[in-house]
Scaffold this motif. Structure first.
Motif, short mmCIF file in Angstrom:
data_model
loop_
_atom_site.label_atom_id
_atom_site.label_comp_id
_atom_site.label_asym_id
_atom_site.label_seq_id
_atom_site.Cartn_x
_atom_site.Cartn_y
_atom_site.Cartn_z
N ALA A 370 40.58 54.61 10.46
CA ALA A 370 40.35 53.17 11.12
C ALA A 370 40.93 52.12 10.18
O ALA A 370 40.72 50.74 10.59
CB ALA A 370 38.91 53.06 10.97
N GLY A 371 41.58 52.21 9.19
CA GLY A 371 42.11 51.19 8.37
C GLY A 371 43.17 50.22 9.22
O GLY A 371 42.92 48.93 9.01
N ASN A 372 43.85 50.70 10.09
CA ASN A 372 44.85 49.82 10.91
C ASN A 372 44.48 49.51 12.43
O ASN A 372 45.44 49.32 13.48
CB ASN A 372 46.21 50.10 10.75
CG ASN A 372 46.88 50.23 9.30
OD1 ASN A 372 46.39 49.17 8.79
ND2 ASN A 372 47.53 51.23 8.99
N LEU A 373 43.29 49.86 12.79
CA LEU A 373 42.80 50.01 14.31
C LEU A 373 42.46 48.68 14.48
O LEU A 373 42.09 47.90 14.00
CB LEU A 373 41.72 50.79 14.11
CG LEU A 373 41.84 52.39 14.36
CD1 LEU A 373 40.50 53.08 14.57
CD2 LEU A 373 42.77 52.91 15.30
N ARG A 374 42.89 48.32 15.91
CA ARG A 374 42.25 46.99 16.50
C ARG A 374 41.39 47.51 17.66
O ARG A 374 41.38 48.51 18.03
CB ARG A 374 43.58 46.44 17.17
CG ARG A 374 44.65 46.15 16.16
CD ARG A 374 45.66 45.18 16.71
NE ARG A 374 46.35 45.83 17.94
CZ ARG A 374 47.21 46.50 17.88
NH1 ARG A 374 47.77 46.68 16.76
NH2 ARG A 374 47.92 47.42 18.94
N ASP A 375 40.47 46.72 18.07
CA ASP A 375 39.66 46.93 19.16
C ASP A 375 40.15 47.08 20.33
O ASP A 375 41.30 46.39 20.83
CB ASP A 375 38.64 45.57 19.18
CG ASP A 375 37.36 45.68 20.12
OD1 ASP A 375 37.18 46.95 20.27
OD2 ASP A 375 37.27 44.84 20.93
N GLY A 376 39.87 48.52 20.85
CA GLY A 376 40.67 48.68 22.10
C GLY A 376 41.86 49.50 22.07
O GLY A 376 42.35 50.13 22.83
#
Length: 403
Positions: A370-376
């Motif tokens: 989840a370190g580089n995730l963006r919403d959606g």
């Protein structure tokens, strides 16, 4: 072409070669960058792992300042006046209840006992005479050989003699009690302190200074200071549901940061708020066989007054903080897309954050990747390994009844 032109041409050839090589390198780097950009655009969904969260029973653990106090303290004082003849204990030693500590000169009190005993015998003799006189007058008054008034006086004297016996017996008991008080016993068992008097000292029955002090150190009391506002919040939570009371087992941290080896139990809570500190005192009792806890020692008490039965345990690596300080995490949404969620997580328990709001039972929380995730963002999910799964629910114990 002149010789000078030939020489200048020869000098320009290496410069042209360098320029051509630099251009070739620039073109190569552009090509590789474009290739990497193309590859990055072709990476696809980010691989992540998740855990399925369920509500569990989480104790509401608190760390509060506390102070040790003795279970029993007795200031030994004399009950009678006199000269101390002997001291029978060693300062700092353990004494048992009833053990003789001091001997006060008993001579005066022995004489008082002897006098009171003689007075009792004299009263008994007078009573015998008065009863005999009344018994002789009884038949005579029936024959009118003596007046009724004389008989009445004889009966009254016999009763007065009986009362005199009771008075003198009470005086004898008082004298015997005073004689017994010349031996000063230990009222409780415990460690005895410094003796404030020596042999030959004069002590009095009404003196304010104690002869010595005895302190019982096993068990000991620990007085915990809890904020009145926290206590009100806890009681409101208990009344609203979702939080259940539990037996308050208390652990201690000593001033050096180490854990005290024994657990204690909360005995009662004060019903008055301290006006100076705004706190309520809770008293816990601890075993103290090694006398590690001494009266006046400041410690930190860690205990749970209740259990939150609707909280979620989320691995700490899944939770992050936004610029405003709010706790956020990603859950797996429809179509394998990461959905950012703001939650309430104000404390930790072991390797988990305790989430009290923002999650529902059965949701999949992303814990890895989840370190580089963006919403959606599109993700490729897979279940996390066993170490990331929350621990099972705790069993709620009812609070113990205290007398």
């Amino acid at each position: 072409m002149t010789r000078s032109q030939l020489n200048s041409g020869r000098k320009l050839q290496p410069l042209r070669a360098i320029a051509i090589a630099a251009a070739a390198l620039a073109l190569a780097s552009c090509g590789s960058a474009s290739d990497e950009g193309g590859k990055s655009r072709d990476r696809g969904p980010t691989a992540v792992s998740y855990v399925v969260v369920q509500p569990t029973s989480v104790p509401l653990v608190q760390s509060l300042p506390a102070r040790v106090s003795a279970f029993e303290v007795s200031q030994v004082r004399p009950q009678v006046s006199g000269i101390v003849q002997k001291r029978y204990f060693t300062e700092g030693a353990f004494v048992r209840k009833g053990q003789t500590l001091y001997q006060i000169d008993p001579s005066q009190y022995q004489a008082s006992v002897a006098q009171a005993s003689a007075n009792v015998r004299a009263a008994q003799a007078s009573a015998d005479s008065a009863r005999a006189l009344a018994a002789r007058y009884r038949p005579l008054v029936e024959m009118e050989a003596v007046s009724k008034q004389d008989y009445t006086n004889a009966v009254s004297q016999a009763r007065q003699a009986e009362a005199a016996i009771a008075q003198n017996q009470a005086a004898l008991r008082a004298a015997q009690i005073n004689l017994r008080f010349t031996r000063v016993p230990a009222p409780i068992s415990g460690k005895i302190g410094i003796s404030n008097v020596t042999e030959g000292a004069l002590v009095t029955a009404n003196q304010t200074d104690a002869l010595t002090t005895i302190t019982r150190l096993d068990p000991v009391n620990v007085d915990i200071q809890e904020s009145a506002s926290d206590l009100i919040t806890l009681r409101q939570s208990l009344s609203s549901g979702g939080v259940a009371p539990t037996a308050a087992q208390v652990r201690l941290k000593l001033p050096d940061g180490s854990d005290y080896g024994f657990t204690g139990t909360v005995q009662f809570s004060e019903v008055i708020v301290d006006q100076n500190t705004g706190t309520v005192t809770l008293r816990a009792r601890f075993p103290n066989p090694m006398s590690i806890l001494l009266p006046g020692l400041f410690v930190t008490a860690q205990f749970s007054q209740a259990v939150d039965t609707t909280a979620f345990l989320v691995p700490q690596q899944a939770v992050s903080r936004d610029p405003k300080g709010a706790a956020t995490l990603f859950v797996l949404g429809p179509g394998n897309r990461a959905v950012q969620r703001t939650v309430i997580a104000t404390r930790t328990q072991g390797p988990y954050w305790v989430v009290t709001q923002g999650l529902a039972a059965g949701e999949k929380v992303i814990v890895e990747g989840a370190g580089n995730l963006r919403d959606g963002a599109q993700v490729k999910p897979s279940p996390a390994k066993g170490k990331a799964a929350p621990r099972p629910p705790l069993k709620v114990q009812p609070p113990a009844k205290t007398g």
